[in-house]
Design an enzyme around this catalytic site. Structure first.
Site, PDB file in Angstrom:
ATOM      1  N   SER A  13      21.337   6.052 -70.350  1.00  0.00           N
ATOM      2  CA  SER A  13      21.611   7.107 -69.380  1.00  0.00           C
ATOM      3  C   SER A  13      22.830   6.847 -68.567  1.00  0.00           C
ATOM      4  CB  SER A  13      20.306   7.348 -68.489  1.00  0.00           C
ATOM      5  OG  SER A  13      19.161   7.688 -69.224  1.00  0.00           O
TER       6      SER A  13
HETATM    7  N1  SAH Z   1      15.755   3.156 -71.334  1.00  0.00           N
HETATM    8  C1  SAH Z   1      16.884   3.282 -72.047  1.00  0.00           C
HETATM    9  C2  SAH Z   1      17.242   4.767 -72.686  1.00  0.00           C
HETATM   10  C3  SAH Z   1      17.277   4.846 -74.215  1.00  0.00           C
HETATM   11  S1  SAH Z   1      17.231   6.422 -75.014  1.00  0.00           S
HETATM   12  C4  SAH Z   1      18.337   2.585 -71.805  1.00  0.00           C
HETATM   13  O1  SAH Z   1      18.434   1.819 -70.665  1.00  0.00           O
HETATM   14  O2  SAH Z   1      19.426   2.230 -72.845  1.00  0.00           O
HETATM   15  C5  SAH Z   1      15.531   6.539 -75.262  1.00  0.00           C
HETATM   16  C6  SAH Z   1      14.831   5.641 -76.095  1.00  0.00           C
HETATM   17  O3  SAH Z   1      13.533   5.891 -76.145  1.00  0.00           O
HETATM   18  C7  SAH Z   1      15.360   5.346 -77.435  1.00  0.00           C
HETATM   19  O4  SAH Z   1      15.803   4.184 -77.628  1.00  0.00           O
HETATM   20  C8  SAH Z   1      14.282   5.819 -78.474  1.00  0.00           C
HETATM   21  O5  SAH Z   1      14.291   5.141 -79.555  1.00  0.00           O
HETATM   22  C9  SAH Z   1      12.978   5.578 -77.565  1.00  0.00           C
HETATM   23  N2  SAH Z   1      12.015   6.154 -78.061  1.00  0.00           N
HETATM   24  C10 SAH Z   1      11.563   7.539 -78.155  1.00  0.00           C
HETATM   25  N3  SAH Z   1      10.500   7.852 -78.529  1.00  0.00           N
HETATM   26  C11 SAH Z   1       9.568   6.596 -78.345  1.00  0.00           C
HETATM   27  C12 SAH Z   1       8.515   6.165 -78.217  1.00  0.00           C
HETATM   28  N4  SAH Z   1       7.346   7.090 -78.686  1.00  0.00           N
HETATM   29  N5  SAH Z   1       8.186   5.014 -78.044  1.00  0.00           N
HETATM   30  C13 SAH Z   1       9.158   4.112 -77.723  1.00  0.00           C
HETATM   31  N6  SAH Z   1      10.237   4.203 -77.606  1.00  0.00           N
HETATM   32  C14 SAH Z   1      10.630   5.449 -78.035  1.00  0.00           C
END
Ligand code: SAH
Length: 216
Positions: A63
């Site tokens: 983000s």
């Molecule tokens: N907090 C992260 C943002 C990553 S984007 C950062 O600081 O980089 C969102 C992430 O959520 C992705 O990596 C995706 O694979 C994960 N995601 C999506 N659905 C999910 C679920 N049900 N359980 C765990 N992770 C999930």
């Protein structure tokens, strides 16, 4: 920590965060401290402190700094909390949280992302982050309840297991909406009551799982 991006980080904090109303000094200090460039691919390092999200592996994104700061600030962390994050991704958000609370539990469904985030946590000696490969819409029952929960992927609704695993009092921040655009929802649990308020519009990648979207 001083490194070749210390000045870029300071500029990010002042121009992108302070100027736009982020006022929690602990959050600002954590974002001054955590080396965001280590959480992106080498080719993206020069852009790591820009005012935008960045691509990471598996078609996911880290983000924009302002969104990380705003969501973190909503949790109102004092230092002693145990925090659950769903969507480890690059690990950057978990790293910021780890500077602000006693322990971070983070769940990711894509193995390569989790593996590379864990490497960076170790490199930085951020030992108060525990991580797990799973469907985070089910939460992480073993360590519940959590004082705060942050979901960094957008789903169609607030997953019920997460509400159940939130402590009383407790705060949860989560993007809810359709697959293109969502609204940040702040859920507060207090004296057995749950109150949900809607904050700004955001765009997150999809929350995929039993209490999220289907994987297609
Ligand atoms: N907090 C992260 C943002 C990553 S984007 C950062 O600081 O980089 C969102 C992430 O959520 C992705 O990596 C995706 O694979 C994960 N995601 C999506 N659905 C999910 C679920 N049900 N359980 C765990 N992770 C999930």
């Amino acid at each position: 920590m001083t490194d070749r991006f210390t000045t870029a980080r300071e500029r990010m904090v002042l121009e992108q965060l302070v100027r736009r109303g982020i006022s929690d000094t602990r959050v600002l200090d954590a974002m001054r401290e955590v080396p965001r460039h280590l959480f992106v691919e080498d080719a993206q390092q020069a852009r790591a402190y820009g005012d935008h999200p960045l691509p990471i592996s598996g078609d996911q994104t880290i983000s924009q700094p302002l969104v990380v700061a705003a969501m973190t600030q909503e949790l109102q962390l004092q230092g002693n909390e145990r925090v659950l994050e769903i969507g480890t991704g690059s690990g950057y958000q978990a790293a910021v949280l780890s500077r602000l609370c006693s322990r971070v539990y983070t769940v990711e469904r894509i193995n390569i992302l989790l593996a590379s985030a864990r490497k960076v946590f170790d490199q930085l000696h951020y030992y108060n982050i525990l991580s797990r490969l799973d469907d985070g819409t089910l939460g992480w029952q073993e360590h519940a309840p959590y004082d705060a929960i942050i979901v960094t992927a957008g789903g169609p609704e607030i997953p019920e297991p997460l509400v159940a695993q939130l402590a009383d009092p407790g705060r949860m921040i989560i993007p809810v909406g359709d697959r293109e655009v969502q609204e940040l929802h702040l859920l507060r649990k207090e004296d057995g009551n749950v109150v949900v308020s809607r904050l700004e519009s955001v765009r997150f990648v999809s929350l995929i799982g039993e209490h999220g979207w289907n994987n297609d």
